[in-house]
Design an enzyme around this catalytic site. Sequence first.
Site, PDB file in Angstrom:
ATOM      1  NE  ARG A  39      -3.679  -2.054   2.783  1.00 10.08           N
ATOM      2  CZ  ARG A  39      -3.510  -3.195   3.444  1.00 10.08           C
ATOM      3  NH1 ARG A  39      -2.349  -3.436   4.060  1.00 10.08           N
ATOM      4  NH2 ARG A  39      -4.470  -4.096   3.510  1.00 10.08           N
ATOM      5  CE  LYS A  97      -6.652  -0.275   4.361  1.00 14.55           C
ATOM      6  NZ  LYS A  97      -7.907  -0.482   3.619  1.00 14.55           N
TER       7      LYS A  97
END
Length: 302
Positions: free
Chosen positions: A152, A176
Amino acid sequence: MSTLPRSFEQPLERFYEYLRSERELSLHTQQNYKRQLTCIAEQLLELGVENWQQVDAGWVRQIASKGMRNGLKASSLAMRLSALRSFFDYLVHQQVLPANPAKGVAAPRKARPLPKNLDVDEMNQLLEVNDDDPLAIRDRAMMELMYGAGLRLSELVNLNVRDINLSKGDLRVIGKGDKERVVPFAGLACEWVGNWLKVRANIAHADENGLFVSKLGQRISNRNVQKRMAEWGQKQAVSSHINPHKLRHSFATHMLESSGDLRAVQELLGHANLTTTQIYTHLDFQHLAKVYDAAHPRAKRR
């Protein structure tokens, strides 16, 4: 002229006047409310409802279900339910209703359009950056690493020098939910991160821990990465707009097409749920059929 009975029409007329005089909404918005609420009222009449006071959450769900069956887009259905919630809020405020029956009824989620991935040739075209400028070396290292490890944008930007192990070919990522994972990377990604580390000290501040830094010597920002990748897409004459997520998406698609191993790709991407990976990679049915035909013991003809 409206064909609605007075039991439906009168509360609507008072609501429209409230939108005009008190909320002072634009004419366009008022017309949208009127169109949606008239449609709802007509449907309720068809279902045998005689007035607004009879409407409960069950009736609202029927209205939503009818819209879906009629092919109403998620965004249009959300607008319809939003208009109904606003109208019922008004009726509650006017003490016509004790509570808003549409409050707990949610529209289906809008389908999130997935970014198109680059094919392998386009990816090779993008990554053929042969420039000895330190910032160009940094940019190729970032792109090679994003595509080589499926990171990401936030994971790339937050990488520290100590998170990279070139000899082992892995890196430590905080994804995350502050979940840590170890991701393998090899080949050209490993080579170009090594190239960047050789010149990084000429740019980075002595106390800067970030792996990738800007020309000011500080950890590079998300926006700077996005800007640089878009510029390289133009310089390398790639037909589609380049952004960091497109590189991650391409990693996922190419890995799944080559391996067919959904679980492994899930782990590499750092997805908590397998369903996220299934949505993310959009393998076409023909490929899935080929995997099935080749792998399932009962699929082969005798």
